[in-house]
Design a protein around this motif. Sequence first.
Motif, PDB file in Angstrom:
ATOM      1  N   LEU A 277      26.488 -13.380  10.677  1.00 21.27           N
ATOM      2  CA  LEU A 277      27.638 -12.655  10.089  1.00 21.27           C
ATOM      3  C   LEU A 277      27.567 -12.617   8.565  1.00 21.27           C
ATOM      4  O   LEU A 277      28.100 -11.701   7.926  1.00 21.27           O
ATOM      5  CB  LEU A 277      28.949 -13.345  10.482  1.00 21.27           C
ATOM      6  CG  LEU A 277      29.375 -13.268  11.949  1.00 21.27           C
ATOM      7  CD1 LEU A 277      30.575 -14.173  12.198  1.00 21.27           C
ATOM      8  CD2 LEU A 277      29.721 -11.820  12.318  1.00 21.27           C
ATOM      9  N   LEU A 278      26.860 -13.616   8.006  1.00 21.58           N
ATOM     10  CA  LEU A 278      26.902 -13.852   6.561  1.00 21.58           C
ATOM     11  C   LEU A 278      26.441 -12.635   5.736  1.00 21.58           C
ATOM     12  O   LEU A 278      25.401 -12.042   6.022  1.00 21.58           O
ATOM     13  CB  LEU A 278      25.991 -15.042   6.232  1.00 21.58           C
ATOM     14  CG  LEU A 278      26.177 -15.697   4.884  1.00 21.58           C
ATOM     15  CD1 LEU A 278      27.529 -16.415   4.836  1.00 21.58           C
ATOM     16  CD2 LEU A 278      25.046 -16.709   4.640  1.00 21.58           C
ATOM     17  N   GLY A 279      27.227 -12.288   4.751  1.00 27.50           N
ATOM     18  CA  GLY A 279      26.838 -11.252   3.784  1.00 27.50           C
ATOM     19  C   GLY A 279      26.851  -9.845   4.330  1.00 27.50           C
ATOM     20  O   GLY A 279      26.275  -8.938   3.734  1.00 27.50           O
ATOM     21  N   ARG A 280      27.497  -9.652   5.474  1.00 26.11           N
ATOM     22  CA  ARG A 280      27.434  -8.312   6.067  1.00 26.11           C
ATOM     23  C   ARG A 280      28.749  -7.552   5.979  1.00 26.11           C
ATOM     24  O   ARG A 280      28.882  -6.459   6.496  1.00 26.11           O
ATOM     25  CB  ARG A 280      26.922  -8.407   7.497  1.00 26.11           C
ATOM     26  CG  ARG A 280      25.399  -8.512   7.449  1.00 26.11           C
ATOM     27  CD  ARG A 280      24.732  -8.958   8.652  1.00 26.11           C
ATOM     28  NE  ARG A 280      23.306  -8.645   8.558  1.00 26.11           N
ATOM     29  CZ  ARG A 280      22.381  -9.129   9.343  1.00 26.11           C
ATOM     30  NH1 ARG A 280      22.705  -9.986  10.279  1.00 26.11           N
ATOM     31  NH2 ARG A 280      21.124  -8.769   9.203  1.00 26.11           N
ATOM     32  N   SER A 281      29.732  -8.168   5.333  1.00 29.69           N
ATOM     33  CA  SER A 281      30.986  -7.442   5.095  1.00 29.69           C
ATOM     34  C   SER A 281      31.587  -7.960   3.801  1.00 29.69           C
ATOM     35  O   SER A 281      31.285  -9.074   3.365  1.00 29.69           O
ATOM     36  CB  SER A 281      31.959  -7.652   6.254  1.00 29.69           C
ATOM     37  OG  SER A 281      32.218  -9.022   6.433  1.00 29.69           O
ATOM     38  N   ASP A 282      32.439  -7.114   3.171  1.00 27.87           N
ATOM     39  CA  ASP A 282      33.069  -7.575   1.925  1.00 27.87           C
ATOM     40  C   ASP A 282      34.469  -8.122   2.220  1.00 27.87           C
ATOM     41  O   ASP A 282      34.912  -8.161   3.373  1.00 27.87           O
ATOM     42  CB  ASP A 282      33.081  -6.449   0.869  1.00 27.87           C
ATOM     43  CG  ASP A 282      33.928  -5.269   1.295  1.00 27.87           C
ATOM     44  OD1 ASP A 282      34.807  -5.448   2.183  1.00 27.87           O
ATOM     45  OD2 ASP A 282      33.733  -4.173   0.750  1.00 27.87           O
ATOM     46  N   ALA A 283      35.144  -8.520   1.156  1.00 30.17           N
ATOM     47  CA  ALA A 283      36.440  -9.190   1.326  1.00 30.17           C
ATOM     48  C   ALA A 283      37.475  -8.286   1.993  1.00 30.17           C
ATOM     49  O   ALA A 283      38.441  -8.761   2.610  1.00 30.17           O
ATOM     50  CB  ALA A 283      36.945  -9.658  -0.030  1.00 30.17           C
ATOM     51  N   ASN A 284      37.282  -6.960   1.884  1.00 28.20           N
ATOM     52  CA  ASN A 284      38.239  -6.032   2.496  1.00 28.20           C
ATOM     53  C   ASN A 284      37.892  -5.706   3.947  1.00 28.20           C
ATOM     54  O   ASN A 284      38.497  -4.829   4.552  1.00 28.20           O
ATOM     55  CB  ASN A 284      38.282  -4.718   1.704  1.00 28.20           C
ATOM     56  CG  ASN A 284      38.670  -4.989   0.272  1.00 28.20           C
ATOM     57  OD1 ASN A 284      39.551  -5.820   0.018  1.00 28.20           O
ATOM     58  ND2 ASN A 284      38.004  -4.321  -0.662  1.00 28.20           N
ATOM     59  N   GLY A 285      36.870  -6.401   4.453  1.00 18.84           N
ATOM     60  CA  GLY A 285      36.486  -6.145   5.840  1.00 18.84           C
ATOM     61  C   GLY A 285      35.630  -4.904   5.963  1.00 18.84           C
ATOM     62  O   GLY A 285      35.513  -4.328   7.038  1.00 18.84           O
ATOM     63  N   ARG A 286      35.027  -4.477   4.869  1.00 15.80           N
ATOM     64  CA  ARG A 286      34.164  -3.298   4.932  1.00 15.80           C
ATOM     65  C   ARG A 286      32.737  -3.759   5.211  1.00 15.80           C
ATOM     66  O   ARG A 286      32.179  -4.582   4.494  1.00 15.80           O
ATOM     67  CB  ARG A 286      34.239  -2.562   3.594  1.00 15.80           C
ATOM     68  CG  ARG A 286      33.772  -1.177   3.707  1.00 15.80           C
ATOM     69  CD  ARG A 286      34.161  -0.185   2.661  1.00 15.80           C
ATOM     70  NE  ARG A 286      33.531   1.070   3.030  1.00 15.80           N
ATOM     71  CZ  ARG A 286      33.990   1.894   3.949  1.00 15.80           C
ATOM     72  NH1 ARG A 286      35.140   1.655   4.539  1.00 15.80           N
ATOM     73  NH2 ARG A 286      33.322   2.992   4.274  1.00 15.80           N
ATOM     74  N   LEU A 287      32.159  -3.214   6.285  1.00 12.64           N
ATOM     75  CA  LEU A 287      30.801  -3.634   6.640  1.00 12.64           C
ATOM     76  C   LEU A 287      29.781  -2.988   5.724  1.00 12.64           C
ATOM     77  O   LEU A 287      29.872  -1.791   5.417  1.00 12.64           O
ATOM     78  CB  LEU A 287      30.504  -3.258   8.092  1.00 12.64           C
ATOM     79  CG  LEU A 287      31.123  -4.267   9.051  1.00 12.64           C
ATOM     80  CD1 LEU A 287      31.742  -3.581  10.226  1.00 12.64           C
ATOM     81  CD2 LEU A 287      30.078  -5.269   9.478  1.00 12.64           C
ATOM     82  N   THR A 288      28.815  -3.792   5.286  1.00 14.75           N
ATOM     83  CA  THR A 288      27.772  -3.283   4.385  1.00 14.75           C
ATOM     84  C   THR A 288      26.411  -3.625   4.979  1.00 14.75           C
ATOM     85  O   THR A 288      25.838  -4.648   4.642  1.00 14.75           O
ATOM     86  CB  THR A 288      27.902  -3.944   2.996  1.00 14.75           C
ATOM     87  OG1 THR A 288      28.109  -5.348   3.201  1.00 14.75           O
ATOM     88  CG2 THR A 288      29.053  -3.385   2.199  1.00 14.75           C
TER      89      THR A 288
ATOM     90  N   GLN B 204      41.848  -2.745  11.328  1.00 13.23           N
ATOM     91  CA  GLN B 204      41.437  -3.241  12.648  1.00 13.23           C
ATOM     92  C   GLN B 204      40.060  -3.909  12.555  1.00 13.23           C
ATOM     93  O   GLN B 204      39.829  -4.970  13.130  1.00 13.23           O
ATOM     94  CB  GLN B 204      41.358  -2.078  13.657  1.00 13.23           C
ATOM     95  CG  GLN B 204      42.711  -1.478  14.004  1.00 13.23           C
ATOM     96  CD  GLN B 204      42.538  -0.256  14.896  1.00 13.23           C
ATOM     97  OE1 GLN B 204      42.001   0.770  14.470  1.00 13.23           O
ATOM     98  NE2 GLN B 204      43.011  -0.361  16.129  1.00 13.23           N
ATOM     99  N   ILE B 205      39.175  -3.262  11.790  1.00 16.68           N
ATOM    100  CA  ILE B 205      37.831  -3.836  11.627  1.00 16.68           C
ATOM    101  C   ILE B 205      37.930  -5.194  10.937  1.00 16.68           C
ATOM    102  O   ILE B 205      37.295  -6.168  11.351  1.00 16.68           O
ATOM    103  CB  ILE B 205      36.925  -2.868  10.827  1.00 16.68           C
ATOM    104  CG1 ILE B 205      36.715  -1.586  11.638  1.00 16.68           C
ATOM    105  CG2 ILE B 205      35.585  -3.516  10.474  1.00 16.68           C
ATOM    106  CD1 ILE B 205      35.957  -0.489  10.933  1.00 16.68           C
ATOM    107  N   LYS B 206      38.786  -5.227   9.925  1.00 14.56           N
ATOM    108  CA  LYS B 206      38.965  -6.491   9.200  1.00 14.56           C
ATOM    109  C   LYS B 206      39.463  -7.590  10.151  1.00 14.56           C
ATOM    110  O   LYS B 206      39.006  -8.735  10.105  1.00 14.56           O
ATOM    111  CB  LYS B 206      39.969  -6.265   8.059  1.00 14.56           C
ATOM    112  CG  LYS B 206      40.063  -7.412   7.090  1.00 14.56           C
ATOM    113  CD  LYS B 206      41.004  -7.073   5.953  1.00 14.56           C
ATOM    114  CE  LYS B 206      41.172  -8.293   5.059  1.00 14.56           C
ATOM    115  NZ  LYS B 206      42.176  -8.113   4.044  1.00 14.56           N
ATOM    116  N   ASP B 207      40.394  -7.244  11.027  1.00 17.49           N
ATOM    117  CA  ASP B 207      40.935  -8.239  11.965  1.00 17.49           C
ATOM    118  C   ASP B 207      39.851  -8.737  12.925  1.00 17.49           C
ATOM    119  O   ASP B 207      39.764  -9.933  13.220  1.00 17.49           O
ATOM    120  CB  ASP B 207      42.084  -7.633  12.790  1.00 17.49           C
ATOM    121  CG  ASP B 207      43.329  -7.415  11.932  1.00 17.49           C
ATOM    122  OD1 ASP B 207      43.368  -7.952  10.808  1.00 17.49           O
ATOM    123  OD2 ASP B 207      44.239  -6.692  12.392  1.00 17.49           O
TER     124      ASP B 207
END
Length: 623
Positions: free
Chosen positions: A278-289, A440-443
């Motif tokens: 999971l590490l480093g694959r999303s930002d604090a806003n729950g946006r996947l990168t 929803q993604i963030k949750d």
Amino acid sequence: MCGIVGYAGTSSRVVDHDALDVLIEGLRRLEYRGYDSAGVAVVADGAIHSRKKAGKLANLENEIAEAPLPKSMTGIGHTRWATHGGPSDGNAHPHLADGGKLAMIHNGIIENFAGIKAELVAEGATFLSETDTEVAAALLGKLYTTEAAGDLTLAMQLAVARLEGAFTLLAVHEDHPGVVVAARRNSPLVLGLGDGENFLGSDVSGFIDFTRRAVELGQDQIVTITPDTHTITDFQGNPAEGKEFTVDWDAASAEKGGFASFMEKEIYDQPAAVADTLLGRSDANGRLTLDELRISPEELAKISKIVVLACGTSAYAGSVAKYAIESWCRIPVEVELSHEFRYREPIVDENTLIVSISQSGETMDTLMAVRYAKEQGAKTLSICNTNGSTIPRESDAALYTHAGPEIAVASTKAFLAQITATYLLGLYLAQLRGNLFQGQIKDILADLGKIPAKIQDILDRGEEIKSVARKMAQVPSVLFLGRHVGYPVAMEGALKLKEIAYIHAEGFAAGELKHGPIALIEQDQPVFVVVPSPRGRDSLHSKVVSNIQEVRARGANTLVIAESGDEDVRAYAEFVFYVPETPTLLMPLLTTVPLQLFACELASAKGYDVDQPRNLAKSVTVE
Ligand code: AGP
């Protein structure tokens, strides 16, 4: 399947390794790939010296202790998973040719070996083994002394031009101390770069004790190593490049670390495997990168169908993914065993996303299926745990799982990491296509973030299920039932038990019970039931509770995996293992763990080698 290691060093460097030590260490780490026999050949004092023995590496070490090898700077080593010819001393690699001056090892299957053998026999050659490898060695030996006029690399070029099938070949010749020549087609090989020494391995674990600088080799390449040089060409002799990378795990992560087996250690590694994936694959806003994906967001947004290709445990990870991705992205997902896929004229096109799942990245069935899909114009994305392996290299995109090296043949932490990666992919697609709101993604990501601690909680209570496993060591058969995402978990629970405990085990969709399998139930038949959350889809939970009652009414001994707080199951279960509350789609990351512990403990109680179960190999590089 087989494990291969090659070494070219020199005695003038600061640390001068004996080739034998390097080879044995490499084989120890590669033994998970096959353990029907092991063998080495070293070049010393102007001659080839070889030892080989059926059975595990320890047998070879005993053989060498009785008949020591001279100190050497060059050699090749092999651990075998038998294909052509049984697991005997005679069929063990290396195979010698050119009057004992040349030694060869091989991973793969040479499909046209019979024709070449007949030709060589007609010319007077004799063979000592039933292997295809000895034929390739004899061909190489003949070409070395004739057309190649003593040039080992040229001889390899000429030999591979005659060979069909899948192979990694390594050869040494007494005329060339300090030289190992290798060729690869459809079979793994990685180069390791040292200081005054170079290495070859089926994967990086073959040389991880000596260097972390590795070079990914391409398809149809020949590489010649000396202590200070490595030369890569294609099969025609044209210069070629490899891609250098740094191995991001160290030798310690491939040690048992105090556990009785690698499998047990890897089960306990799972909180980290999921967290690292999971590490480093999303930002604090729950946006996947997922920047590493090499397919553009525009292309991904256009896909109309996903086909997951995988085998064994990896295919069960794909089955879990189907529920999540279809629910989150509303894209149809088909899951197909790789070896069935390309033989049925599947319908795939440029709007199909092929998601291959493979721990090793070398499974031949999956590699061939991916190639086939690519030819049909599909986009290919590889979910893989092994950097430098073939499937991600040949795919349009790669999403690596970060489970660390998985040594035990029975896959555990790679499975949970694969499921985690498919969730990330599903959420990423939902984000791109606008199927879910960002909140929803963030949750969901927040729920995923809590999973490692929940797995740890299960592991901390592992003795609850281990004590049951020890009591059940003598049962002849165990059934596993599940519905929805619990169905692939049931299949995986059964597979674990089959492969390491050699117990008849079957996984069923609980709804299928009344359509046949319930006839198997008799007095005291153990049946594991993976129960969905009572908080989720109500009907699903109550239907599975009914299924427990149905098998129990017919005498089954019911063992239930349920969510914490589910009191409904207690009345119908001989044993209940509770997993922490979690959203239904993420449940497999928890419900799988007690089943892994059960299989591992039961097989250990029977006295079996859980890391190297009979007849199996970790990486299945033949079709
Ligand atoms: C799992 O326990 C098995 N050893 C096996 O089913 C494995 O998952 C399968 O061979 C696929 O391997 P891969 O993930 O390396 O492609």
